[in-house]
Design an enzyme around this catalytic site. Structure first.
Site, PDB file in Angstrom:
ATOM      1  CG  PHE A 256     -11.312  -2.797  -1.091  1.00 33.45           C
ATOM      2  CD1 PHE A 256     -10.787  -3.943  -0.513  1.00 33.45           C
ATOM      3  CD2 PHE A 256     -11.568  -2.790  -2.459  1.00 33.45           C
ATOM      4  CE1 PHE A 256     -10.515  -5.065  -1.282  1.00 33.45           C
ATOM      5  CE2 PHE A 256     -11.298  -3.921  -3.232  1.00 33.45           C
ATOM      6  CZ  PHE A 256     -10.778  -5.058  -2.638  1.00 33.45           C
ATOM      7  CB  VAL A 257      -6.745   0.715  -2.658  1.00 35.62           C
ATOM      8  CG1 VAL A 257      -6.866   1.890  -1.718  1.00 35.62           C
ATOM      9  CG2 VAL A 257      -5.784  -0.338  -2.098  1.00 35.62           C
TER      10      VAL A 257
ATOM     11  CD  GLU B  53       1.055 -10.250  -0.999  1.00 36.89           C
ATOM     12  OE1 GLU B  53       0.688  -9.671  -2.047  1.00 36.89           O
ATOM     13  OE2 GLU B  53       0.295 -10.988  -0.359  1.00 36.89           O
ATOM     14  CG  ASP B  54      -1.231  -7.395  -3.643  1.00 30.66           C
ATOM     15  OD1 ASP B  54      -0.896  -7.921  -2.551  1.00 30.66           O
ATOM     16  OD2 ASP B  54      -2.257  -7.737  -4.259  1.00 30.66           O
TER      17      ASP B  54
ATOM     18  CG  ASP C 174      -6.432  -5.371   4.746  1.00 28.86           C
ATOM     19  OD1 ASP C 174      -6.691  -5.183   5.932  1.00 28.86           O
ATOM     20  OD2 ASP C 174      -7.202  -5.060   3.824  1.00 28.86           O
TER      21      ASP C 174
ATOM     22  CE  LYS D 156      -6.285 -14.958 -10.431  1.00 26.26           C
ATOM     23  NZ  LYS D 156      -7.705 -14.785 -10.799  1.00 26.26           N
ATOM     24  N   GLY D 157      -2.133 -10.502  -7.277  1.00 23.18           N
ATOM     25  CA  GLY D 157      -2.007  -9.061  -7.054  1.00 23.18           C
ATOM     26  C   GLY D 157      -0.613  -8.502  -7.249  1.00 23.18           C
TER      27      GLY D 157
ATOM     28  CG  ASP E  80      -9.130  -8.508  -7.445  1.00 21.84           C
ATOM     29  OD1 ASP E  80      -8.297  -8.606  -6.524  1.00 21.84           O
ATOM     30  OD2 ASP E  80     -10.162  -9.208  -7.498  1.00 21.84           O
TER      31      ASP E  80
ATOM     32  NE  ARG F  32      -6.508  -9.661 -10.555  1.00 25.11           N
ATOM     33  CZ  ARG F  32      -6.384  -9.971  -9.262  1.00 25.11           C
ATOM     34  NH1 ARG F  32      -5.529  -9.312  -8.504  1.00 25.11           N
ATOM     35  NH2 ARG F  32      -7.113 -10.927  -8.737  1.00 25.11           N
TER      36      ARG F  32
HETATM   37  P1  XMP Z   1      -4.215  -9.678   4.741  1.00 25.17           P
HETATM   38  O1  XMP Z   1      -5.418  -9.071   5.424  1.00 25.17           O
HETATM   39  O2  XMP Z   1      -4.095 -11.126   5.057  1.00 25.17           O
HETATM   40  O3  XMP Z   1      -4.643  -9.570   3.233  1.00 25.17           O
HETATM   41  O4  XMP Z   1      -2.977  -8.865   4.999  1.00 25.17           O
HETATM   42  C1  XMP Z   1      -3.785  -9.443   2.208  1.00 25.17           C
HETATM   43  C2  XMP Z   1      -4.499  -9.763   0.930  1.00 25.17           C
HETATM   44  O5  XMP Z   1      -5.851  -9.253   0.930  1.00 25.17           O
HETATM   45  C3  XMP Z   1      -6.145  -8.610  -0.285  1.00 25.17           C
HETATM   46  N1  XMP Z   1      -6.431  -7.200   0.002  1.00 25.17           N
HETATM   47  C4  XMP Z   1      -6.841  -6.287  -0.879  1.00 25.17           C
HETATM   48  N2  XMP Z   1      -7.111  -6.385  -2.184  1.00 25.17           N
HETATM   49  N3  XMP Z   1      -7.666  -4.094  -2.241  1.00 25.17           N
HETATM   50  C5  XMP Z   1      -7.531  -5.280  -2.854  1.00 25.17           C
HETATM   51  O6  XMP Z   1      -7.766  -5.350  -4.057  1.00 25.17           O
HETATM   52  C6  XMP Z   1      -7.421  -3.902  -0.929  1.00 25.17           C
HETATM   53  O7  XMP Z   1      -7.575  -2.793  -0.419  1.00 25.17           O
HETATM   54  C7  XMP Z   1      -6.989  -5.070  -0.205  1.00 25.17           C
HETATM   55  N4  XMP Z   1      -6.661  -5.276   1.074  1.00 25.17           N
HETATM   56  C8  XMP Z   1      -6.324  -6.591   1.164  1.00 25.17           C
HETATM   57  C9  XMP Z   1      -4.938  -8.795  -1.149  1.00 25.17           C
HETATM   58  O8  XMP Z   1      -5.107  -9.937  -1.961  1.00 25.17           O
HETATM   59  C10 XMP Z   1      -3.810  -9.053  -0.196  1.00 25.17           C
HETATM   60  O9  XMP Z   1      -2.780  -9.852  -0.722  1.00 25.17           O
HETATM   61 MG    MG Z   2      -2.212 -10.436  -2.625  1.00 22.29          MG
END
Ligand code: XMP
Ligand code: MG
Length: 184
Positions: A156-157, A103-104, A107, A47-48, A163, A169
């Protein structure tokens, strides 16, 4: 627990609404130039990416179509595991299409590297990534991202689609949470 006033749970605003806005305008102009004459499909990751998709797509003048996927990277709390499961698949056939995954945040990169390989295996002409945020210090795998909004520290943001426990969100900016939110 999230409080009744989400703003009061924010420790620090990392990126303001204006910063997000002007960066998206620049990225959209680049996409317009790069995909001139191409049939472009934007794939948003639920959903991000809802906010990024809405704001980025409105700044692209090139005709595009949009589709959505929902994936879950199994794992608890705030960590992704790299084991990805499709919760909602695309409605579109990718054969010969130019795909831009929206993508949002990147990470560890595990979710997107899996997703890009998956979409490429469906016969797309090209698969590229646009991510609003990237945490370079958290990378576990190299992901080739064509468009990045901002590189941010490994914290973490929330906000702008992101979210914590499904809250925050709808904040129009990106920020970190007070530690009291995690401990209560
Ligand atoms: P990876 O680690 O696979 O993760 O690159 C990507 C997904 O992890 C979530 N994500 C976050 N969600 N704050 C969030 O609210 C963060 O700081 C964060 N870091 C990772 C997110 O769903 C992303 O698509
Ligand atoms: Mg995501």
């Amino acid at each position: 627990m999230a409080s009744a006033a989400p703003e009061s749970d924010i420790e620090h605003v990392l990126l303001t609404e204006q910063q997000l806005d002007s960066r998206l305008t620049a990225i959209a102009a680049q996409i317009d130039a790069d995909y001139a004459g191409c049939d472009l499909l934007l794939v948003g990751v639920l959903k991000g990416a809802v906010m990024v998709m809405a704001d980025l797509s409105r700044r692209i003048t090139h005709p595009v179509t949009m589709d959505w996927m929902a994936v879950s990277s199994y794992g608890s709390g705030t960590k992704s595991s790299g084991v990805v499961r499709i919760l909602k698949d695309l409605d579109s056939d990718l054969h010969g299409r130019h795909v831009l995954v929206v993508e949002d945040i990147i990470d560890s990169g595990l979710t997107l590297s899996w997703l890009v390989a998956n979409l490429r295996s469906r016969g797309a002409a090209s698969v590229e990534i646009a991510a609003m945020l990237r945490k370079p210090d958290a990378a576990k795998v190299e992901v080739d991202v064509r468009y990045v909004g901002f590189d941010i520290p490994n914290e973490f943001v929330v906000g702008y689609g992101l979210d914590y426990d499904e809250h925050y969100r709808n904040l129009p900016y990106v920020g970190t949470l007070k530690s009291s939110v995690y401990s209560s």
